[in-house]
Design a protein around this motif. Structure first.
Motif, PDB file in Angstrom:
ATOM      1  N   PRO A  24       0.687  -1.017   0.088  1.00 43.87           N
ATOM      2  CA  PRO A  24       0.187  -0.038   0.169  1.00 43.87           C
ATOM      3  C   PRO A  24       1.015   1.226   0.041  1.00 43.87           C
ATOM      4  N   CYS A  27       2.430   1.852  -3.378  1.00 47.74           N
ATOM      5  CA  CYS A  27       1.324   2.063  -4.179  1.00 47.74           C
ATOM      6  C   CYS A  27       1.349   3.659  -4.269  1.00 47.74           C
ATOM      7  N   SER A  72      -3.389  -8.066  -2.626  1.00 51.35           N
ATOM      8  CA  SER A  72      -2.012  -7.710  -2.725  1.00 51.35           C
ATOM      9  C   SER A  72      -1.716  -7.723  -4.172  1.00 51.35           C
ATOM     10  N   GLU A  74      -3.481  -7.070  -6.678  1.00 49.41           N
ATOM     11  CA  GLU A  74      -4.295  -5.736  -7.378  1.00 49.41           C
ATOM     12  C   GLU A  74      -3.402  -4.559  -6.819  1.00 49.41           C
ATOM     13  N   THR A  75      -3.026  -4.540  -5.654  1.00 49.05           N
ATOM     14  CA  THR A  75      -2.236  -3.310  -5.215  1.00 49.05           C
ATOM     15  C   THR A  75      -0.853  -3.157  -5.984  1.00 49.05           C
ATOM     16  N   SER A  78      -1.551  -1.730  -9.265  1.00 52.01           N
ATOM     17  CA  SER A  78      -1.793  -0.367  -9.318  1.00 52.01           C
ATOM     18  C   SER A  78      -0.557   0.420  -9.312  1.00 52.01           C
TER      19      SER A  78
END
Length: 278
Positions: A24, A27, A72, A74-75, A78
């Motif tokens: 996170p 990102c 995770s 998907e993060t 991103s």
């Protein structure tokens, strides 16, 4: 950072990869210019690609078992998307993005058949198309992996909206409805990137016809009275304009459909101009 382990740790890290806790923050930092420059000096994109590769290997190893969604992954997508949008030259030159393309071309054809992983598939689709728009047209034959990825992406994107059997606004398909809140923006970004891919690599315009995306989209827009909202209309129109500009056969087919003066298709003013319909 490139030496940081993304494998399962022992002791305090049991059952978790250390990198998952940092994703996170990575990102967020990858979206800011100065922190992003620092991350690039640490080869963070390569670390993220390695993370996705290992996660995909684990996912494949589960075979036919229905896999649970892994946020995770998907993060990580991103964060890589942030690099792709803001650092095009790095994407063109860094070998890790070639590795990423190979991963996406292998994974997306599988993910499109896993409804529980639709949001991950949308991330993979968007990421691959955003990379594709930065590439030049191939000098020789198209690589099999590239064709496989774009074919899967077109089939995936085609399934999002449904005009139904009766006149009325187009609606989100049943397969996408549950995930639409999270996937809608990725779907729109994918369409915009698809337009960029068609402009950069004209061969994709022919594939759009071969895979039935153009025929399906024109039929849907002719049958429905309106699209869900302006952003969706804009994304579709941008993709269709690119196809009309780069593919002569597509331009003829779009023009013929628009001359029938039916449905939401007639409200696409930029597209009318592109195909010469008044």
């Amino acid at each position: 950072m490139s030496e940081m382990s993304v494998r399962e740790e022992t002791g305090a890290w049991t059952g978790k990869e250390a990198l998952r806790y940092l994703l996170p923050a990575l990102c967020h930092l990858s979206a800011e210019e100065e922190p992003r420059k620092v991350l690039l000096t640490l080869d963070t994109p390569a670390l993220l690609v390695d993370f996705l590769s290992q996660c995909w290997t684990s996912l494949k190893g589960k075979g036919g078992v229905s896999s649970a969604r892994d946020p995770s992954m998907e993060t990580a997508c991103s964060a890589l998307l942030n690099f792709t949008v803001t650092e095009p030259e790095r994407v063109r030159k860094d070998p890790c993005f070639r590795t990423l393309e190979a991963l996406l071309s292998e994974a997306l054809p599988v993910l499109v058949h896993k409804p529980r992983l639709l949001v991950l598939a949308a991330n993979y689709c968007t990421l691959g198309l955003m990379i594709g728009r930065l590439k030049s047209a191939p000098t020789g034959s198209v690589e099999a992996g590239q064709r496989r990825f774009f074919s899967s992406a077109l089939r995936f994107l085609r399934g999002a909206l449904d005009s139904g059997s009766s006149p009325g606004p187009v609606r989100v398909s049943l397969g996408w409805a549950e995930s639409w809140e999270e996937a809608a923006e990725l779907w729109r970004l994918s369409l915009q990137a698809l337009g960029g891919c068609v402009r950069a690599q004209p061969w994709i315009g022919s594939l759009v016809r071969e895979e039935g995306w153009l025929k399906h989209t024109l039929a849907m827009l002719s049958q429905c009275s309106a699209l869900p909202e302006q952003h969706t209309q804009g994304a579709l129109e941008e993709a269709l304009c690119a196809m009309a500009d780069q593919c002569p056969v597509c331009k003829v087919e779009i023009g013929d459909a628009m001359r029938n003066d039916k449905g939401a298709l007639i409200s696409l003013r930029k597209l009318k101009k592109s195909v010469g319909v008044k």
